[in-house]
Enzyme design. Structure first.
Site, PDB file in Angstrom:
ATOM      1  N   CYS A 144      22.845   1.862   5.145  1.00 13.35           N
ATOM      2  CA  CYS A 144      24.114   1.798   4.415  1.00 13.35           C
ATOM      3  C   CYS A 144      24.083   2.717   3.183  1.00 13.35           C
ATOM      4  CB  CYS A 144      24.430   0.343   4.055  1.00 13.35           C
ATOM      5  SG  CYS A 144      26.133   0.069   3.539  1.00 13.35           S
ATOM      6  N   GLU A 170      19.636  -4.837  10.648  1.00  9.08           N
ATOM      7  CA  GLU A 170      18.796  -6.026  10.406  1.00  9.08           C
ATOM      8  C   GLU A 170      19.476  -7.321  10.805  1.00  9.08           C
ATOM      9  OE1 GLU A 170      20.692  -4.975   6.340  1.00  9.08           O
ATOM     10  OE2 GLU A 170      19.847  -3.914   8.058  1.00  9.08           O
ATOM     11  N   HIS A 172      24.222  -2.061   9.440  1.00  5.16           N
ATOM     12  CA  HIS A 172      23.107  -2.929   9.040  1.00  5.16           C
ATOM     13  C   HIS A 172      22.425  -3.497  10.287  1.00  5.16           C
ATOM     14  CE1 HIS A 172      23.864  -3.278   4.630  1.00  5.16           C
ATOM     15  NE2 HIS A 172      25.093  -2.932   4.994  1.00  5.16           N
TER      16      HIS A 172
END
Length: 576
Positions: A404, A535, A533
């Site tokens: 990001c 994750e 993102h």
């Protein structure tokens, strides 16, 4: 539908989320379809406007919901996809009730906490419990059979009272055989006496009972294992059998928790309380999976050192999913993760002048790392430190992953040093708006007057422009991937051509072709940055490809993995 309410006593932050997730994992191992709800008794509508120092990271769901980080635990442990409504806040409930009152839905009645707020809570829980969280192999929606509800905060907190009262009523609404209360409490061990003290737990359970909820199981949290004497004492004074007292002490990894709970009869207790038909042999496969995972995690010996350069490093929960993703990838590569947090501002020249010791320590830590990660964030503080770290990683050929804001800083760094645009910057940082090279700009739909829910949120498509991409290979050579986003700024399309001519390759973009999603550099071991993102979708045995690439490159295993000469240590999580 079976409901399991998880409450907390004595103090907050004792691991209710991990306990709730572990219960769900065990029940899912019993071939039951499980969903989860997290209740946060704050007045905010959602977690989106929180500083990471308040409640840790903001977790983002597929539908764009900005929720509490515990929903990340639920998704990772249960391997399901939750919805924004799976996170209930006081703000959401009151907003809904007030909107109904304004429409006249209550027909002129006085709107009160009881019954209107408590009814709204019960209705919300019952509605969300039936939302599908996964699909069958045939693509059909699977309706949950068990709903785990975690009540945030601590029993006795004034802001949580309406929710406790709602569940006091709810247990009769759904019938007692369909409702179970699990109370998680702390048993401290003062150094002055050296023995475990049960009085706080007794007081907490007494408070809970006084509010109309009787725990069917008490999970005791402690730093060290508690003795059978302590367990029996809690049983006697808290009006539960000894088998209903589950003791979970601090362990090396959360993967031990489902195993410890299973060994202490949690499945049998829940089966008895909720009248669940569970053959004794069914959970064995899931328990074996968690046991093997915990054992592997404990016995890792070779290390890989990753430096995380961020601006919220004083609270590790600010990067909870990032840390989990790195651990998932490290475990798959059979390496022990050594994660070092570096405060981005400590890498800046201003720190060199004001605190040279801190400055040199930060740079020493960075230089000793095997790989560098620059995660997301907001605001100008620490931005120059992130850019400096990226410049070092790029020029020193050190594996790098930007997430990001990390991608945006990588573009700024490249523009300044390769295109010689010294005033290249993001409009987020350029408060005076005097740059001629805004290489990162506000998205057109960004509403600067309203912070809540105005970002580009949720699952979006990213299309690879070329097959010559390291990240595309890590994703299994897929042309289109879907990942979750949370950002207000993007790479300025006007400068993409200039950047690419100098060697920065935008290998992925959104389905409009205007938003740059992935950058890579050639002639570098691993220089990758993504606007999304990844994750948020990483799982214990399905590590996120960008993070996996970073760990592989940091261990000098990336090329051999892409060539098929190195195999990951993984299990088929979907078939457990």
């Amino acid at each position: 539908m079976k409901y399991i309410l998880v409450t907390g006593g004595v103090i907050s932050g004792i691991g209710k989320g991990v306990i709730a997730s572990s219960i769900g994992a065990l029940l899912k191992g019993c071939n039951l379809n499980v969903t989860a709800i997290k209740i946060d008794p704050y007045i905010n509508i959602d977690a989106g406007t929180f500083s990471p120092y308040e409640h840790g990271e903001v977790f983002v769901l597929n539908d764009g919901g900005e929720v509490d980080l515990d929903l990340g635990n639920y998704e990772r442990f249960l391997n399901v996809t939750l919805h924004a409504d799976n996170n209930i806040t006081t703000g959401k409930i009151y907003q809904q009730v007030i909107e109904k009152e304004r429409r006249g839905d209550y027909l002129g009645k006085t709107v009160q906490v009881v019954p209107h707020i408590t009814n709204a809570i019960q209705d919300w829980v019952e509605r969300v419990a039936y939302l599908p969280v996964e699909e069958s192999e045939e693509g059909e929606s699977i309706v949950p059979q068990v709903c785990i509800v975690e009540l945030g905060g601590t029993i006795g907190d004034i802001e949580g009272m309406p929710f406790v009262e709602a569940f006091r009523q709810f247990q009769f609404r759904v019938k007692k055989e369909n409702f179970c209360c699990v109370h998680v409490s702390l048993v401290p061990q003062p150094k002055s006496t050296g023995e475990h003290k049960t009085k706080p737990t007794q007081a907490s359970v007494r408070e809970l009972r006084g509010l109309g909820l009787a725990p069917d199981m008490i999970v005791v949290r402690s730093e060290q294992p508690v003795s059978h004497t302590v367990k029996d004492k809690i049983s006697m004074f808290c009006h539960v059998s000894s088998e209903q007292v589950i003791c979970i002490h601090d362990v090396r990894s959360i993967y031990h928790v489902p195993v410890a709970m299973y060994e202490q009869g949690v499945v049998e207790n829940l089966a008895k309380t909720l009248s669940l038909n569970i053959p004794n042999s069914v959970p064995n496969k899931m328990v074996s999976f968690w046991s093997d995972l915990a054992l592997r995690f404990d016995n890792l010996s070779q290390e890989v050192t990753i430096s995380l350069v961020g601006k919220y490093t004083r609270l590790e929960d600010s990067y909870a999913s990032v840390e989990k993703s790195l651990k998932h990838s490290s475990l798959a590569v059979n390496r022990k993760l050594k994660l070092r947090y570096i405060e981005a501002i400590d890498l800046e020249h201003s720190t060199q002048e004001s605190n040279p010791v801190k400055y040199y320590e930060a740079w020493k830590t960075l230089c000793e790392s095997d790989g560098v990660l620059v995660p997301g964030g907001f605001g100008v503080r620490g931005a120059e430190g992130k850019i400096a770290a990226i410049h070092w990683a790029r020029t020193m050929k050190k594996p790098f992953l930007g997430i990001c804001l990390g991608l945006q800083c990588a573009v700024i760094e490249f523009a300044r040093n390769e295109l010689k645009w010294n005033d290249a910057i993001s409009t987020e940082f350029d408060l005076q708006q005097n740059t001629s090279k805004p290489v990162v700009i506000d998205m057109p739909e960004h509403n600067p007057t309203n912070k809540g829910g105005t970002m580009r949120l949720g699952k979006r498509k990213t299309i690879f422009k070329t097959s010559e991409s390291i990240l595309r290979k890590l994703y299994g050579n897929k042309e289109i991937i879907e990942e979750r986003h949370r950002h207000r700024y993007e790479v300025n399309p006007s400068f993409v051509k200039d950047l690419e001519e100098k060697g920065m390759k935008f290998v992925g973009h959104d389905d409009s072709g205007q938003r740059m999603e992935i950058i890579e550099l050639k002639d570098h071991p691993y220089f990758v940055a993504v606007q999304y993102h990844p994750e948020y979708t990483s799982r214990p045995l399905k590590p996120s490809p960008p993070y996996l690439g970073l760990i592989l490159a940091s261990c000098n295993k990336l090329d051999s993995y892409l060539n098929g000469d190195f195999k990951l240590h993984l299990t088929d999580f979907d078939n457990l």
